[in-house]
Motif scaffolding. Structure first.
Motif, short mmCIF file in Angstrom:
data_model
loop_
_atom_site.label_atom_id
_atom_site.label_comp_id
_atom_site.label_asym_id
_atom_site.label_seq_id
_atom_site.Cartn_x
_atom_site.Cartn_y
_atom_site.Cartn_z
N HIS A 67 0.82 -1.22 0.00
CA HIS A 67 0.00 0.00 0.00
C HIS A 67 0.86 1.27 0.00
N LEU A 68 2.17 1.16 0.22
CA LEU A 68 3.05 2.34 0.19
C LEU A 68 3.89 2.42 -1.08
N LYS A 69 3.82 1.42 -1.93
CA LYS A 69 4.61 1.44 -3.16
C LYS A 69 4.05 2.47 -4.13
N VAL A 70 4.93 3.03 -4.91
CA VAL A 70 4.54 4.03 -5.91
C VAL A 70 3.94 3.31 -7.12
N ARG A 71 2.78 3.77 -7.50
CA ARG A 71 2.12 3.18 -8.66
C ARG A 71 2.77 3.67 -9.94
N PRO A 72 2.70 2.88 -11.00
CA PRO A 72 3.29 3.34 -12.26
C PRO A 72 2.55 4.58 -12.77
N ALA A 73 3.29 5.43 -13.42
CA ALA A 73 2.73 6.70 -13.90
C ALA A 73 1.74 6.45 -15.02
N SER A 74 0.62 7.15 -14.96
CA SER A 74 -0.36 7.08 -16.03
C SER A 74 -0.20 8.33 -16.89
N PRO A 75 -0.68 8.29 -18.11
CA PRO A 75 -0.51 9.46 -18.98
C PRO A 75 -1.26 10.67 -18.43
N ILE A 76 -0.65 11.82 -18.55
CA ILE A 76 -1.24 13.06 -18.04
C ILE A 76 -2.52 13.40 -18.78
N SER A 77 -2.60 13.02 -20.05
CA SER A 77 -3.79 13.35 -20.83
C SER A 77 -5.05 12.69 -20.28
N LYS A 78 -4.87 11.69 -19.43
CA LYS A 78 -6.03 11.05 -18.82
C LYS A 78 -6.69 11.98 -17.81
N TYR A 79 -5.90 12.82 -17.15
CA TYR A 79 -6.41 13.70 -16.10
C TYR A 79 -6.54 15.16 -16.53
N ILE A 80 -5.72 15.60 -17.48
CA ILE A 80 -5.72 17.01 -17.86
C ILE A 80 -6.04 17.12 -19.34
N GLN A 81 -7.09 17.88 -19.66
CA GLN A 81 -7.43 18.15 -21.05
C GLN A 81 -7.25 19.65 -21.30
N VAL A 82 -6.52 19.97 -22.34
CA VAL A 82 -6.27 21.36 -22.68
C VAL A 82 -7.08 21.70 -23.92
N GLY A 83 -7.96 22.68 -23.76
CA GLY A 83 -8.79 23.12 -24.88
C GLY A 83 -8.09 24.19 -25.70
N PRO A 84 -8.75 24.68 -26.73
CA PRO A 84 -8.14 25.74 -27.53
C PRO A 84 -8.04 27.05 -26.74
N SER A 85 -7.06 27.84 -27.07
CA SER A 85 -6.85 29.10 -26.38
C SER A 85 -7.89 30.12 -26.80
N PRO A 86 -8.28 31.01 -25.90
CA PRO A 86 -9.20 32.08 -26.29
C PRO A 86 -8.48 33.10 -27.17
N VAL A 87 -9.24 34.02 -27.70
CA VAL A 87 -8.69 35.04 -28.58
C VAL A 87 -7.68 35.89 -27.80
N VAL A 88 -6.58 36.24 -28.46
CA VAL A 88 -5.54 37.04 -27.81
C VAL A 88 -6.07 38.45 -27.58
N PRO A 89 -5.93 38.99 -26.37
CA PRO A 89 -6.43 40.33 -26.09
C PRO A 89 -5.69 41.40 -26.87
N LYS A 90 -6.37 42.53 -27.07
CA LYS A 90 -5.79 43.62 -27.84
C LYS A 90 -4.86 44.49 -27.00
N THR A 91 -5.07 44.52 -25.70
CA THR A 91 -4.26 45.40 -24.85
C THR A 91 -3.34 44.56 -23.96
N THR A 92 -2.28 45.19 -23.47
CA THR A 92 -1.37 44.49 -22.56
C THR A 92 -2.04 44.23 -21.22
N GLN A 93 -2.97 45.07 -20.84
CA GLN A 93 -3.68 44.85 -19.59
C GLN A 93 -4.56 43.60 -19.69
N GLY A 94 -5.03 43.31 -20.87
CA GLY A 94 -5.87 42.14 -21.08
C GLY A 94 -5.11 40.83 -21.00
N PHE A 95 -3.77 40.88 -21.14
CA PHE A 95 -2.97 39.66 -21.07
C PHE A 95 -2.99 39.05 -19.67
#
Length: 132
Positions: A67-95
């Motif tokens: 119960h204390l052994k480290v489990r083998p690593a699973s792929p990150i894509s199983k837990y984290i999904q990255v969607g498309p980026s939103p539109v880039v803001p026009k102002t530096t304040q919007g960044f």
């Protein structure tokens, strides 16, 4: 004048230089032979200490429970999904925070940034050409 050497000419005695080199090599080989008799105890004690430490490591090593052994690593894509980026803001304040997926973390809660109607010069009732 032809037989004398000038101040910038160095006279080298090759026989003396060879004799010095031969003596230094002879002294080094003699010192290497004598070293084991004078300082060899340091090496044997170090080897003995390392062997004892290795025996203790093997003796004291415990097996890790399941119960204390480290489990083998699973792929990150199983837990984290990255969607498309939103539109880039026009102002530096919007960044700032524009890629945040949590709406509460977005800094532009009250709409896009706007310029004020009044300038500092206008508020102080100074002429526009008073500063460069």
């Amino acid at each position: 004048m032809a037989g004398r050497a000038g101040p910038d000419i160095k006279v080298c005695n090759f026989v003396a230089a060879d004799k010095q080199w031969t003596n230094s090599i002879r002294l080094e080989t003699e010192a290497a032979k004598k070293w084991a008799n004078r300082w060899g105890f340091l090496v044997t004690q170090r080897n003995q200490i390392e062997a004892e430490q290795e025996k203790l490591r093997k003796k004291c090593r415990m097996l890790t429970p399941e119960h204390l052994k480290v489990r083998p690593a699973s792929p990150i894509s199983k837990y984290i999904q990255v969607g498309p980026s939103p539109v880039v803001p026009k102002t530096t304040q919007g960044f700032i925070g524009w890629r945040s997926a949590v709406p509460e973390l977005e800094l532009e809660r009250y709409g896009s940034p706007r310029q004020g109607k009044w300038s500092f010069l206008h508020q102080m009732k100074w002429p526009e050409d008073s500063i460069d």
